[in-house]
Scaffold this motif. Structure first.
Motif, mmCIF file in Angstrom:
data_model
loop_
_atom_site.group_PDB
_atom_site.id
_atom_site.type_symbol
_atom_site.label_atom_id
_atom_site.label_comp_id
_atom_site.label_asym_id
_atom_site.label_seq_id
_atom_site.Cartn_x
_atom_site.Cartn_y
_atom_site.Cartn_z
ATOM 1 N N GLY A 1 71.654 44.503 -7.318
ATOM 2 C CA GLY A 1 72.671 43.812 -6.559
ATOM 3 C C GLY A 1 72.339 43.655 -5.095
ATOM 4 O O GLY A 1 71.279 44.038 -4.595
ATOM 5 N N LYS A 2 73.312 43.089 -4.383
ATOM 6 C CA LYS A 2 73.151 42.717 -2.978
ATOM 7 C C LYS A 2 72.932 43.931 -2.078
ATOM 8 O O LYS A 2 72.129 43.894 -1.153
ATOM 9 N N ASN A 3 73.641 45.021 -2.326
ATOM 10 C CA ASN A 3 73.513 46.211 -1.482
ATOM 11 C C ASN A 3 72.488 47.208 -2.016
ATOM 12 O O ASN A 3 72.299 48.264 -1.427
ATOM 13 N N GLY A 4 71.835 46.871 -3.110
ATOM 14 C CA GLY A 4 70.846 47.767 -3.696
ATOM 15 C C GLY A 4 69.427 47.268 -3.466
ATOM 16 O O GLY A 4 68.910 47.290 -2.341
ATOM 17 N N ILE A 5 68.812 46.798 -4.545
ATOM 18 C CA ILE A 5 67.403 46.405 -4.500
ATOM 19 C C ILE A 5 67.175 45.210 -3.578
ATOM 20 O O ILE A 5 66.149 45.124 -2.908
ATOM 21 N N ARG A 6 68.125 44.300 -3.498
ATOM 22 C CA ARG A 6 67.955 43.140 -2.630
ATOM 23 C C ARG A 6 67.841 43.559 -1.172
ATOM 24 O O ARG A 6 67.003 43.071 -0.429
ATOM 25 N N LYS A 7 68.670 44.509 -0.766
ATOM 26 C CA LYS A 7 68.644 44.996 0.612
ATOM 27 C C LYS A 7 67.325 45.720 0.904
ATOM 28 O O LYS A 7 66.716 45.534 1.956
ATOM 29 N N VAL A 8 66.870 46.544 -0.046
ATOM 30 C CA VAL A 8 65.613 47.286 0.124
ATOM 31 C C VAL A 8 64.442 46.311 0.263
ATOM 32 O O VAL A 8 63.603 46.448 1.158
ATOM 33 N N LEU A 9 64.389 45.313 -0.628
ATOM 34 C CA LEU A 9 63.299 44.334 -0.580
ATOM 35 C C LEU A 9 63.339 43.509 0.702
ATOM 36 O O LEU A 9 62.304 43.258 1.328
ATOM 37 N N PHE A 10 64.527 43.091 1.109
ATOM 38 C CA PHE A 10 64.665 42.280 2.314
ATOM 39 C C PHE A 10 64.192 43.043 3.549
ATOM 40 O O PHE A 10 63.430 42.519 4.372
ATOM 41 N N GLU A 11 64.627 44.307 3.683
ATOM 42 C CA GLU A 11 64.249 45.101 4.855
ATOM 43 C C GLU A 11 62.746 45.368 4.879
ATOM 44 O O GLU A 11 62.107 45.295 5.929
ATOM 45 N N ARG A 12 62.188 45.685 3.726
ATOM 46 C CA ARG A 12 60.748 45.991 3.677
ATOM 47 C C ARG A 12 59.934 44.725 3.983
ATOM 48 O O ARG A 12 58.936 44.776 4.704
ATOM 49 N N ASN A 13 60.352 43.614 3.427
ATOM 50 C CA ASN A 13 59.640 42.361 3.663
ATOM 51 C C ASN A 13 59.706 41.986 5.148
ATOM 52 O O ASN A 13 58.723 41.520 5.727
ATOM 53 N N LYS A 14 60.840 42.215 5.766
ATOM 54 C CA LYS A 14 61.003 41.914 7.189
ATOM 55 C C LYS A 14 60.051 42.771 8.027
ATOM 56 O O LYS A 14 59.374 42.278 8.929
ATOM 57 N N LYS A 15 59.962 44.076 7.702
ATOM 58 C CA LYS A 15 59.049 44.975 8.428
ATOM 59 C C LYS A 15 57.598 44.519 8.279
ATOM 60 O O LYS A 15 56.844 44.501 9.251
ATOM 61 N N VAL A 16 57.218 44.163 7.062
ATOM 62 C CA VAL A 16 55.828 43.782 6.811
ATOM 63 C C VAL A 16 55.498 42.456 7.499
ATOM 64 O O VAL A 16 54.401 42.282 8.026
ATOM 65 N N LEU A 17 56.435 41.524 7.514
ATOM 66 C CA LEU A 17 56.196 40.262 8.215
ATOM 67 C C LEU A 17 55.997 40.490 9.704
ATOM 68 O O LEU A 17 55.111 39.880 10.328
ATOM 69 N N GLU A 18 56.778 41.384 10.293
ATOM 70 C CA GLU A 18 56.611 41.709 11.711
ATOM 71 C C GLU A 18 55.268 42.388 11.949
ATOM 72 O O GLU A 18 54.569 42.100 12.924
ATOM 73 N N TYR A 19 54.897 43.304 11.067
ATOM 74 C CA TYR A 19 53.635 44.031 11.171
ATOM 75 C C TYR A 19 52.457 43.057 11.053
ATOM 76 O O TYR A 19 51.501 43.122 11.822
ATOM 77 N N SER A 20 52.532 42.124 10.100
ATOM 78 C CA SER A 20 51.456 41.152 9.904
ATOM 79 C C SER A 20 51.337 40.222 11.103
ATOM 80 O O SER A 20 50.234 39.860 11.504
ATOM 81 N N ALA A 21 52.473 39.834 11.663
ATOM 82 C CA ALA A 21 52.442 38.956 12.842
ATOM 83 C C ALA A 21 51.795 39.679 14.018
ATOM 84 O O ALA A 21 51.065 39.069 14.799
ATOM 85 N N ALA A 22 52.036 40.983 14.140
ATOM 86 C CA ALA A 22 51.424 41.756 15.217
ATOM 87 C C ALA A 22 49.912 41.854 15.037
ATOM 88 O O ALA A 22 49.165 41.947 16.013
ATOM 89 N N LEU A 23 49.442 41.838 13.785
ATOM 90 C CA LEU A 23 48.005 41.896 13.517
ATOM 91 C C LEU A 23 47.341 40.533 13.630
ATOM 92 O O LEU A 23 46.128 40.425 13.499
ATOM 93 N N GLY A 24 48.130 39.496 13.838
ATOM 94 C CA GLY A 24 47.567 38.154 13.939
ATOM 95 C C GLY A 24 47.471 37.438 12.618
ATOM 96 O O GLY A 24 46.733 36.479 12.476
ATOM 97 N N LYS A 25 48.172 37.916 11.607
ATOM 98 C CA LYS A 25 48.176 37.273 10.294
ATOM 99 C C LYS A 25 49.616 36.963 9.899
ATOM 100 O O LYS A 25 50.172 37.597 9.004
ATOM 101 N N PRO A 26 50.263 36.028 10.584
ATOM 102 C CA PRO A 26 51.674 35.778 10.305
ATOM 103 C C PRO A 26 51.896 35.211 8.902
ATOM 104 O O PRO A 26 51.032 34.547 8.348
ATOM 105 N N GLY A 27 53.065 35.515 8.359
ATOM 106 C CA GLY A 27 53.433 34.971 7.060
ATOM 107 C C GLY A 27 52.982 35.783 5.867
ATOM 108 O O GLY A 27 53.181 35.385 4.734
#
Length: 176
Positions: free
Chosen positions: A99-125
């Motif tokens: 559901g929305k407050n379970g796995i969806r929230k976990v996946l969304f937060e993790r994906n957001k962190k990784v996108l920020e991390y990748s952008a910092a390394l120069g590999k956005p997206g």
């Protein structure tokens, strides 16, 4: 003297051999062997760690493990998630729900962190790569629900692995 028949002399033909085809074939053979010799040479891939360049802000050697997230599906709608490798996880294994407050929230937060991390390394997206491992006791509906969550969040890099669950993951699914 008698009339003897005159000897008929045949004309000598000019004996000339056309070597055009032979020259063409020999050039083709030379080119063939040059190409096969070049392709037969061993190729070496150099693994550049950056240490020889004095690189201070290089990512750690296993930085790609940050991008992988594993989702274990068990019986009775049980979901366990962890990031990294099972024996040295980056995020410890934790149980969540659908559901929305379970796995969806976990996946969304993790994906957001990784996108920020990748952008910092120069590999956005470059978002997370999700490994979905349904156990023998999970049902098909749970798998469909997880794939729906991937589509909702926009995660395009995921894989479904069947019949591979190490002992550590079996213990995680068996625990309450």
């Amino acid at each position: 003297m008698q009339n003897l028949p005159k000897k008929v002399r045949s004309k000598k033909l000019n004996a000339r051999v056309d070597l055009t085809a032979m020259v063409s074939v020999s050039f083709l053979l030379i080119i063939f062997f040059m190409v096969t010799i070049e392709l037969a040479k061993p190729k070496v891939i150099v693994y550049d760690t950056g240490a020889d360049r004095g690189c201070c802000d290089c990512p750690p050697p296993h930085h790609e493990e940050n991008r992988s997230m594993t989702i274990l599906l068990g019986k009775n709608n049980k979901i366990i998630t962890y990031t990294g490798l099972p024996y040295i996880p980056i995020d410890a294994p934790k149980a969540t729900k659908y559901g929305k407050n379970g796995i969806r929230k976990v996946l969304f937060e993790r994906n957001k962190k990784v996108l920020e991390y990748s952008a910092a390394l120069g590999k956005p997206g470059r978002g997370i790569t999700v490994i979905i491992k349904p156990s023998q006791k999970s049902n098909y509906g749970n798998l469909v629900d997880i794939i729906d969550e991937m589509k909702i969040i926009g995660i395009t890099s995921y894989s479904i692995v069947d019949d591979y669950t190490p002992e550590e993951e079996e213990k995680l699914l068996a625990s309450k």
